[in-house]
Design a protein around this motif. Structure first.
Motif, PDB file in Angstrom:
ATOM      1  N   ARG A 193     -23.501  -7.223 104.735  1.00 24.89           N
ATOM      2  CA  ARG A 193     -23.698  -8.539 105.296  1.00 24.89           C
ATOM      3  C   ARG A 193     -22.762  -9.727 104.572  1.00 24.89           C
ATOM      4  NH1 ARG A 193     -29.721  -9.975 104.913  1.00 24.89           N
ATOM      5  NH2 ARG A 193     -30.276  -7.999 104.918  1.00 24.89           N
ATOM      6  N   ARG A 194     -22.636 -10.461 105.204  1.00 25.39           N
ATOM      7  CA  ARG A 194     -21.798 -11.735 104.425  1.00 25.39           C
ATOM      8  C   ARG A 194     -22.813 -12.474 103.522  1.00 25.39           C
ATOM      9  NH1 ARG A 194     -17.715 -15.287 106.526  1.00 25.39           N
ATOM     10  NH2 ARG A 194     -17.703 -14.183 108.524  1.00 25.39           N
ATOM     11  N   ILE A 195     -22.205 -12.739 102.253  1.00 17.93           N
ATOM     12  CA  ILE A 195     -22.930 -13.606 101.302  1.00 17.93           C
ATOM     13  C   ILE A 195     -22.397 -14.837 101.020  1.00 17.93           C
ATOM     14  CG2 ILE A 195     -23.415 -11.281 100.197  1.00 17.93           C
ATOM     15  CD1 ILE A 195     -21.555 -12.281  97.782  1.00 17.93           C
ATOM     16  N   ARG A 196     -23.045 -15.797 100.282  1.00 14.27           N
ATOM     17  CA  ARG A 196     -22.525 -17.122 100.340  1.00 14.27           C
ATOM     18  C   ARG A 196     -22.728 -17.393  98.505  1.00 14.27           C
ATOM     19  NH1 ARG A 196     -22.790 -22.655 103.310  1.00 14.27           N
ATOM     20  NH2 ARG A 196     -21.177 -21.500 104.229  1.00 14.27           N
ATOM     21  N   VAL A 197     -21.717 -17.353  98.042  1.00 12.54           N
ATOM     22  CA  VAL A 197     -21.476 -17.720  96.499  1.00 12.54           C
ATOM     23  C   VAL A 197     -21.542 -19.293  96.455  1.00 12.54           C
ATOM     24  CG1 VAL A 197     -20.415 -17.740  94.399  1.00 12.54           C
ATOM     25  CG2 VAL A 197     -20.122 -15.745  96.076  1.00 12.54           C
ATOM     26  N   LYS A 198     -22.931 -19.819  95.712  1.00 14.38           N
ATOM     27  CA  LYS A 198     -22.996 -21.168  95.779  1.00 14.38           C
ATOM     28  C   LYS A 198     -22.437 -21.851  94.750  1.00 14.38           C
ATOM     29  CE  LYS A 198     -27.339 -22.184  96.943  1.00 14.38           C
ATOM     30  NZ  LYS A 198     -28.831 -22.109  97.144  1.00 14.38           N
ATOM     31  N   SER A 199     -22.362 -21.027  93.526  1.00 14.40           N
ATOM     32  CA  SER A 199     -21.678 -21.731  92.281  1.00 14.40           C
ATOM     33  C   SER A 199     -21.149 -20.565  91.381  1.00 14.40           C
ATOM     34  CB  SER A 199     -22.790 -22.529  91.522  1.00 14.40           C
ATOM     35  OG  SER A 199     -23.954 -21.916  90.973  1.00 14.40           O
ATOM     36  N   PHE A 200     -20.298 -21.100  90.373  1.00 11.19           N
ATOM     37  CA  PHE A 200     -19.531 -20.299  89.347  1.00 11.19           C
ATOM     38  C   PHE A 200     -19.949 -20.969  87.977  1.00 11.19           C
ATOM     39  CE2 PHE A 200     -17.146 -20.231  93.085  1.00 11.19           C
ATOM     40  CZ  PHE A 200     -17.085 -18.850  93.337  1.00 11.19           C
ATOM     41  N   VAL A 223     -19.167 -14.296  83.238  1.00  6.30           N
ATOM     42  CA  VAL A 223     -19.020 -15.320  83.896  1.00  6.30           C
ATOM     43  C   VAL A 223     -20.556 -15.264  84.982  1.00  6.30           C
ATOM     44  CG1 VAL A 223     -17.746 -13.967  85.745  1.00  6.30           C
ATOM     45  CG2 VAL A 223     -17.950 -16.364  85.909  1.00  6.30           C
ATOM     46  N   ARG A 224     -20.890 -16.353  85.413  1.00  5.88           N
ATOM     47  CA  ARG A 224     -22.232 -16.188  86.309  1.00  5.88           C
ATOM     48  C   ARG A 224     -21.856 -16.743  87.504  1.00  5.88           C
ATOM     49  NH1 ARG A 224     -23.773 -17.113  81.053  1.00  5.88           N
ATOM     50  NH2 ARG A 224     -23.603 -19.220  81.502  1.00  5.88           N
ATOM     51  N   ILE A 225     -22.531 -16.256  88.721  1.00  9.17           N
ATOM     52  CA  ILE A 225     -22.553 -16.612  90.049  1.00  9.17           C
ATOM     53  C   ILE A 225     -23.904 -16.717  90.431  1.00  9.17           C
ATOM     54  CG2 ILE A 225     -20.469 -15.713  90.452  1.00  9.17           C
ATOM     55  CD1 ILE A 225     -21.641 -13.595  92.006  1.00  9.17           C
ATOM     56  N   THR A 226     -24.140 -17.722  91.303  1.00 10.16           N
ATOM     57  CA  THR A 226     -25.318 -17.940  92.011  1.00 10.16           C
ATOM     58  C   THR A 226     -24.934 -17.562  93.622  1.00 10.16           C
ATOM     59  OG1 THR A 226     -26.427 -19.494  90.519  1.00 10.16           O
ATOM     60  CG2 THR A 226     -27.429 -19.544  92.539  1.00 10.16           C
ATOM     61  N   TYR A 227     -25.885 -16.761  94.065  1.00  9.23           N
ATOM     62  CA  TYR A 227     -25.225 -16.373  95.621  1.00  9.23           C
ATOM     63  C   TYR A 227     -26.669 -15.976  96.465  1.00  9.23           C
ATOM     64  CZ  TYR A 227     -26.008 -11.815  93.615  1.00  9.23           C
ATOM     65  OH  TYR A 227     -26.417 -10.486  93.094  1.00  9.23           O
ATOM     66  N   THR A 228     -26.451 -16.121  97.836  1.00 13.32           N
ATOM     67  CA  THR A 228     -27.410 -15.783  98.553  1.00 13.32           C
ATOM     68  C   THR A 228     -27.237 -14.616  99.446  1.00 13.32           C
ATOM     69  OG1 THR A 228     -26.276 -16.913 100.469  1.00 13.32           O
ATOM     70  CG2 THR A 228     -28.026 -18.164  98.895  1.00 13.32           C
ATOM     71  N   VAL A 229     -28.215 -13.584  99.444  1.00 14.75           N
ATOM     72  CA  VAL A 229     -27.990 -12.408 100.450  1.00 14.75           C
ATOM     73  C   VAL A 229     -29.305 -12.394 101.229  1.00 14.75           C
ATOM     74  CG1 VAL A 229     -27.941  -9.889 100.404  1.00 14.75           C
ATOM     75  CG2 VAL A 229     -27.040 -11.233  98.362  1.00 14.75           C
ATOM     76  N   GLY A 230     -28.974 -12.384 102.661  1.00 14.45           N
ATOM     77  CA  GLY A 230     -30.220 -12.744 103.339  1.00 14.45           C
ATOM     78  C   GLY A 230     -31.154 -13.867 102.905  1.00 14.45           C
ATOM     79  N   ASP A 231     -32.412 -13.869 102.766  1.00 12.19           N
ATOM     80  CA  ASP A 231     -33.191 -15.078 102.538  1.00 12.19           C
ATOM     81  C   ASP A 231     -33.342 -15.240 101.059  1.00 12.19           C
ATOM     82  OD1 ASP A 231     -33.615 -15.084 105.326  1.00 12.19           O
ATOM     83  OD2 ASP A 231     -35.277 -13.628 105.394  1.00 12.19           O
TER      84      ASP A 231
END
Length: 222
Positions: free
Chosen positions: A139-146, A198-206
């Motif tokens: 599924r598509r994910i969204r990376v909210k921050s780096f 490096v760190r990322i914050t991302y969403t997968v599903g809910d």
């Protein structure tokens, strides 16, 4: 294991045996005259009535005990079914959570070298890096921050959020305020540079997750 007979059974057999023996003895001793036969029959009938009552009491108690055993067995069966249902539910929740975590861990992030300024064998001075995000989920994910750690410092504000398609890789180019040194193989082959976290914050599903280039995913929305 054989169950011991109730005391009342022994009493019934003892009384019956005594009554039968006494009846026979009286008839033998007193003779089999009609008067004694009638009297003995009346007496034996009374004893038989008592034995019948005792037997009825025993039958009632045995039936009650049987009903109680059945009730206890049914309650234990229901309790076991409830325990099994709880365990099944817990196992299903555990598997579902494990599946969610496994999916989140199919997103990875690495730092690779970008453009270079000077060649300082065996090292290369690079003026930019790329944050490589790999999405191996379906599924598509969204990376909210780096978030970069020292010695990496971005010369401009990082653009986010970023959407990454399923089963694809996305690179974010980052110009650095200060050049950093990387080895020539790291620069030439563009392999992950683990010492630059490096760190990322991302969403997968809910769910929203955080992940560093050196570790696994952890929930950020608990």
């Amino acid at each position: 294991m054989r169950r011991a007979k109730p005391v009342i059974i022994h009493i019934i057999w003892a009384v019956a045996g005594f009554a039968l023996g006494a009846t026979v003895a009286l008839l033998v001793i007193k003779g089999f005259s009609s008067e004694w036969v009638e009297a003995t029959g009346t007496w034996f009938g009374a004893i038989a009535t008592v034995l019948t009552l005792l037997w009825a009491v025993q039958t009632f108690r045995a039936d009650q005990a049987h009903r109680e055993r059945d009730r206890v067995a049914r309650e234990e069966e229901r309790a076991q079914e409830a325990r099994d249902a709880v365990r099944a539910q817990e196992e299903a929740e555990r598997r579902a959570k494990a599946a969610i975590v496994a999916e989140a861990n199919r997103v990875s992030v690495d730092v690779i070298s970008g453009s270079f300024g000077n060649q300082r064998r065996p090292n290369v001075e690079v003026t930019s890096i790329a944050v490589k995000i790999t999405n191996d989920t379906s599924r598509r994910i969204r990376v909210k921050s780096f978030e970069l750690d020292a010695p990496l410092r971005s010369a401009e504000k990082l653009v986010h959020p970023v959407d990454v398609k399923a089963m694809s890789t996305y690179e974010v180019h980052v110009n650095l305020t200060d050049p950093v040194l990387v080895s020539e193989p790291e620069f030439t082959n563009r392999v992950p540079i683990e010492r630059f976290p490096v760190r990322i914050t991302y969403t997968v599903g809910d769910h929203t997750w955080t992940r560093a280039s050196s570790g696994g995913a952890s929930l950020a929305d608990e």
